[in-house]
Design a protein around this motif. Structure first.
Motif, PDB file in Angstrom:
ATOM      1  N   THR A  10      -0.455   5.873  -3.745  1.00 38.02           N
ATOM      2  CA  THR A  10      -0.602   4.414  -3.669  1.00 38.02           C
ATOM      3  C   THR A  10      -1.345   4.050  -2.377  1.00 38.02           C
ATOM      4  O   THR A  10      -1.146   4.686  -1.346  1.00 38.02           O
ATOM      5  N   GLY A  44     -10.249   0.231  -8.249  1.00 41.09           N
ATOM      6  CA  GLY A  44      -9.574   1.164  -7.358  1.00 41.09           C
ATOM      7  C   GLY A  44     -10.194   2.548  -7.310  1.00 41.09           C
ATOM      8  O   GLY A  44      -9.752   3.407  -6.553  1.00 41.09           O
ATOM      9  N   GLN A  99      -2.585  -4.363  -3.028  1.00 41.04           N
ATOM     10  CA  GLN A  99      -2.394  -3.008  -3.548  1.00 41.04           C
ATOM     11  C   GLN A  99      -3.627  -2.594  -4.346  1.00 41.04           C
ATOM     12  O   GLN A  99      -3.843  -3.025  -5.467  1.00 41.04           O
ATOM     13  N   ALA A 100      -4.454  -1.736  -3.739  1.00 41.59           N
ATOM     14  CA  ALA A 100      -5.707  -1.316  -4.364  1.00 41.59           C
ATOM     15  C   ALA A 100      -5.495  -0.220  -5.392  1.00 41.59           C
ATOM     16  O   ALA A 100      -6.208  -0.157  -6.402  1.00 41.59           O
ATOM     17  N   VAL A 101      -4.538   0.659  -5.125  1.00 35.55           N
ATOM     18  CA  VAL A 101      -4.232   1.776  -6.025  1.00 35.55           C
ATOM     19  C   VAL A 101      -2.716   1.873  -6.162  1.00 35.55           C
ATOM     20  O   VAL A 101      -1.990   1.831  -5.164  1.00 35.55           O
ATOM     21  N   THR A 125     -11.591   3.520  -3.905  1.00 39.21           N
ATOM     22  CA  THR A 125     -10.485   3.699  -2.953  1.00 39.21           C
ATOM     23  C   THR A 125      -9.918   5.106  -3.073  1.00 39.21           C
ATOM     24  O   THR A 125      -9.582   5.742  -2.075  1.00 39.21           O
ATOM     25  N   GLY A 156      -6.278  -0.925 -10.357  1.00 42.53           N
ATOM     26  CA  GLY A 156      -5.570   0.028  -9.514  1.00 42.53           C
ATOM     27  C   GLY A 156      -4.710   1.048 -10.220  1.00 42.53           C
ATOM     28  O   GLY A 156      -4.028   1.845  -9.569  1.00 42.53           O
TER      29      GLY A 156
END
Length: 264
Positions: free
Chosen positions: A13, A49, A25-27, A52, A227
């Motif tokens: 995460t 995501g 929260q990108a991932v 990222t 994400g």
């Protein structure tokens, strides 16, 4: 014999904190893997995501939670000496090749830099190796004396690829590495990568927004949205096995690309 695992992400995460204090929260809780010699696509729209993930694997940004395993070892947090060795094994090709170059550095010096930094060769040997790498990617040694602005986008990306494969990495991450190129040049670069795969047999994470490109060159594909991984499919069975609505939408938006095969 079990296939060798090159990379594995376990419940990874990434959360970014904005200046306002708000968290993004990108991932979210990503699980994926890449086997030795395997090409894995990560496909999704902008903001899904996928880049990222590339930055976390490349240690350009840290993991908020979860574990990254590289060749059986925990690579989530690496010390300076460990990180240097890791960078030799994990190389990245970015979307805009021009950003990789110093405008005042000739192509030859750009190519020999990693050999000198990693103490793999002296300057004379490095220049010879650089000339051989240029030939491998379809450019002649005359390019050694040129500056980046004297090359086209496709030629620059060939030089970047030459530098990356020169270190003989275990994993190459391609982050939208053809999306800035015109359609003809894009296909030429994809064909080059396919040819190099046959010669060198490296693992690759290929990140793209175009599902047809991933289908053409990857063995397996992860579909990402907001994400998260919403689906995992094998390229050969993509049309048959794709079940998620978002995957279907990506298929409908995909550009037409003829199947690619190694030319060597």
């Amino acid at each position: 014999m079990k296939d060798e695992m090159i990379l594995e992400l376990i419940n990874v995460t990434k959360v970014y904190k904005e200046r306002s204090g708000k968290k993004f929260q990108a991932v979210n809780n990503i699980n994926m893997h890449i086997l030795k010699g395997e090409w894995v696509g990560i496909v999704g729209e902008s903001g899904s995501g996928k880049s990222t993930i590339a930055k976390m694997i490349s240690h350009l940004t840290s993991v908020t939670s979860g574990t990254m395993m590289f060749q059986g070892q925990d690579s989530t947090s690496l010390k300076k000496k460990e990180l240097k060795e890791y960078y030799k094994q994990v190389q990245m090709i970015f979307q805009d090749p021009l950003l990789t170059f110093s405008p005042r550095m000739k192509i030859g010096h750009y190519l020999i830099e990693p050999f000198i930094n990693f103490k793999l060769a002296d300057k004379k040997e490095a220049f010879k190796m650089a000339e051989e790498l240029l030939e491998l990617v379809g450019l002649n040694k005359e390019f050694m004396g040129r500056y980046p602005h004297e090359l086209s986008g496709g030629q620059l990306q060939r030089v970047v690829i030459a530098r990356v494969i020169g270190l003989n990495p275990s994993l190459i991450i391609c982050d939208e590495c053809t999306s800035a190129l015109d359609a003809t040049t894009q296909k030429q670069i994809l064909q080059l990568l396919m040819d190099l795969r046959k010669r060198i047999n490296f693992s690759c994470m290929f990140i793209t927004h175009d599902l047809s490109v991933a289908k053409a060159i990857c063995d397996r594909i992860y579909i990402m949205r907001q994400g998260e991984i919403v689906e995992e499919v094998y390229s050969t069975n993509l049309l048959k096995d794709a079940k998620h609505l978002y995957t279907t939408e990506l298929l409908q938006a995909a550009t037409a690309l003829q199947p690619l095969r190694p030319s060597i």
